[in-house]
Design an enzyme around this catalytic site. Structure first.
Site, PDB file in Angstrom:
ATOM      1  N   ARG A  50       0.976  -1.221  -0.005  1.00  0.00           N
ATOM      2  CA  ARG A  50       0.056   0.121  -0.066  1.00  0.00           C
ATOM      3  C   ARG A  50       0.771   1.277  -0.117  1.00  0.00           C
ATOM      4  NH1 ARG A  50      -4.522   0.612   4.355  1.00  0.00           N
ATOM      5  NH2 ARG A  50      -2.696   1.033   5.834  1.00  0.00           N
ATOM      6  N   LYS A 150      -2.380   7.080   1.235  1.00  0.00           N
ATOM      7  CA  LYS A 150      -2.087   7.433   2.768  1.00  0.00           C
ATOM      8  C   LYS A 150      -1.386   8.447   2.772  1.00  0.00           C
ATOM      9  CE  LYS A 150      -2.084   4.979   6.364  1.00  0.00           C
ATOM     10  NZ  LYS A 150      -3.301   5.136   7.146  1.00  0.00           N
ATOM     11  N   GLU A 183     -16.065   6.554   6.163  1.00  0.00           N
ATOM     12  CA  GLU A 183     -15.219   5.886   7.323  1.00  0.00           C
ATOM     13  C   GLU A 183     -15.001   6.785   8.555  1.00  0.00           C
ATOM     14  OE1 GLU A 183     -11.168   5.273   6.072  1.00  0.00           O
ATOM     15  OE2 GLU A 183     -11.420   7.024   4.690  1.00  0.00           O
TER      16      GLU A 183
HETATM   17  N1  PXG Z   1      -9.063   4.861   7.327  1.00  0.00           N
HETATM   18  C1  PXG Z   1      -8.246   5.949   7.497  1.00  0.00           C
HETATM   19  C2  PXG Z   1      -8.459   7.125   7.020  1.00  0.00           C
HETATM   20  C3  PXG Z   1      -6.941   5.476   8.070  1.00  0.00           C
HETATM   21  O1  PXG Z   1      -6.039   6.443   7.948  1.00  0.00           O
HETATM   22  C4  PXG Z   1      -7.940   3.361   8.249  1.00  0.00           C
HETATM   23  C5  PXG Z   1      -8.960   3.410   8.038  1.00  0.00           C
HETATM   24  C6  PXG Z   1      -7.509   1.757   8.872  1.00  0.00           C
HETATM   25  O2  PXG Z   1      -6.560   1.026   7.869  1.00  0.00           O
HETATM   26  P1  PXG Z   1      -5.830  -0.093   8.543  1.00  0.00           P
HETATM   27  O3  PXG Z   1      -4.795  -0.165   7.367  1.00  0.00           O
HETATM   28  O4  PXG Z   1      -4.980   0.468   9.648  1.00  0.00           O
HETATM   29  O5  PXG Z   1      -6.565  -0.910   8.964  1.00  0.00           O
HETATM   30  C7  PXG Z   1      -6.696   4.271   8.546  1.00  0.00           C
HETATM   31  C8  PXG Z   1      -5.513   3.623   9.282  1.00  0.00           C
HETATM   32  C9  PXG Z   1      -2.783   6.922  13.467  1.00  0.00           C
HETATM   33  C10 PXG Z   1      -2.736   5.778  12.519  1.00  0.00           C
HETATM   34  O6  PXG Z   1      -1.264   6.983  13.998  1.00  0.00           O
HETATM   35  C11 PXG Z   1      -3.556   6.055  11.485  1.00  0.00           C
HETATM   36  C12 PXG Z   1      -3.892   4.817  10.746  1.00  0.00           C
HETATM   37  C13 PXG Z   1      -3.334   3.507  10.765  1.00  0.00           C
HETATM   38  C14 PXG Z   1      -2.291   3.512  11.855  1.00  0.00           C
HETATM   39  C15 PXG Z   1      -2.001   4.740  12.550  1.00  0.00           C
HETATM   40  O7  PXG Z   1      -3.187   8.088  13.403  1.00  0.00           O
HETATM   41  N2  PXG Z   1      -4.694   5.098   9.738  1.00  0.00           N
END
Ligand code: PXG
Length: 289
Positions: A50, A150, A183
């Protein structure tokens, strides 16, 4: 703590990059948040894939191959002697001038890997469930800044988080530009109704979360019908159960949305069983180090 910057390790105090880095000046870069459990990095390949997809989309050349990036993550974990860790992988456009043109970032990308202990959310939150609220800030339009990227520019989500806080809640539901549920600020959302699971499709402005994919994988394995389908707020309000998924939060039950009690007002049976199955998955899956 040892922080990886461009192939070298630095103590936390000396882990510094230029103030001219475009990651800071413009949010020009990409990142991943990854977890390791018991000396295994969970879904490392998926996170690295990703990261490279995000960078491909913004035309950011990562100076490592995917295999080298995997090795760099593993060596950062070893250097920090962490059994259970939270890993932040950041690739920024690198040092440039005071102008947004990425062609001026001659030195190339900055690669940073931080491995730290994880701040678990309070146990109470998982036992009692979250109260969340729909906020006015809509999720970035896929045709403007696609949420699949991301990127280091998380202001869209930060605004939503501020609005959730203003409403006295810990998390926000963000809608897409059509008004469908997209989301949360760093988590995907699921609802359960009559034994079926529903989560918004990725094409509408929803990140294809790796934890979300793990839940869909578990659902397939245990023959729980699961659908990637548009969801309105109404469907959330009348759901039997609701929960959020993300690398940091893992699986968090939701018991109240916009003042409506969801289901029985406590974490539901399906949610609790998925939390257990996810824990089993994280304890046996992953790249060893
Ligand atoms: N939506 C958004 C907008 C995200 O940023 C997820 C869903 C979940 O994705 P994953 O692949 O983690 O299941 C994310 C993930 C942080 C932090 O420190 C943010 C994310 C992941 C890890 C840490 O705020 N975002």
């Amino acid at each position: 703590m040892k922080v990886y910057i461009n192939g070298k390790f630095y103590d936390k105090e000396n882990a510094k990059i230029s103030v001219f880095d475009h990651g800071l000046l413009y949010g020009d870069g990409v990142f991943e948040g990854i977890r390791s459990y018991n000396r295994r990095v969970f879904k490392l390949k998926e996170h690295i894939d990703r990261l490279f997809e995000s960078s491909q989309s913004i035309m950011l050349k990562i100076p490592l191959t995917r295999e080298q990036m995997i090795k760099a993550v593993v060596s950062t974990l070893r250097a920090n002697k962490l059994d259970n860790a939270y890993i932040r992988l950041v690739v920024s456009r690198g040092e440039g001038g005071l102008g947004l043109d990425p062609r001026k970032c001659y030195k190339g990308a900055t690669v940073i890997i931080i491995a730290d202990k994880i701040d678990l959310y309070p146990e109470k939150l998982y036992r009692n469930g979250l109260s969340i609220v729909t906020v006015p800030t809509v999720r970035n339009l896929p045709e403007a800044l696609n949420p699949q990227i991301k990127s280091l520019n998380y202001l869209n989500n930060i605004l939503a988080k501020i609005e959730a806080g203003n409403a006295g809640c810990d998390e926000a539901i963000m809608l897409d530009s059509l008004g469908y549920v997209a989301e949360c600020t760093a988590d995907n959302i699921f609802v359960a109704k009559n034994g079926h699971l529903y989560t918004p499709p990725q094409c509408m402005g929803t990140l294809r979360g790796i934890t979300r994919d793990s839940i869909l994988e578990i659902a397939r394995k245990y023959k729980i019908p699961a659908h990637e389908h548009v969801i309105t707020r109404h469907e959330v309000y009348i759901s039997d159960e609701c929960f959020l998924t993300g690398t940091a939060a893992e699986i968090v039950p939701v018991v109240k949305v916009d003042g409506r009690i969801i289901g029985a007002g406590k974490p539901g049976k399906l949610t609790l069983s998925l939390m257990k199955k996810f824990k089993e998955l994280t304890s046996k899956d992953g790249v060893r180090y």
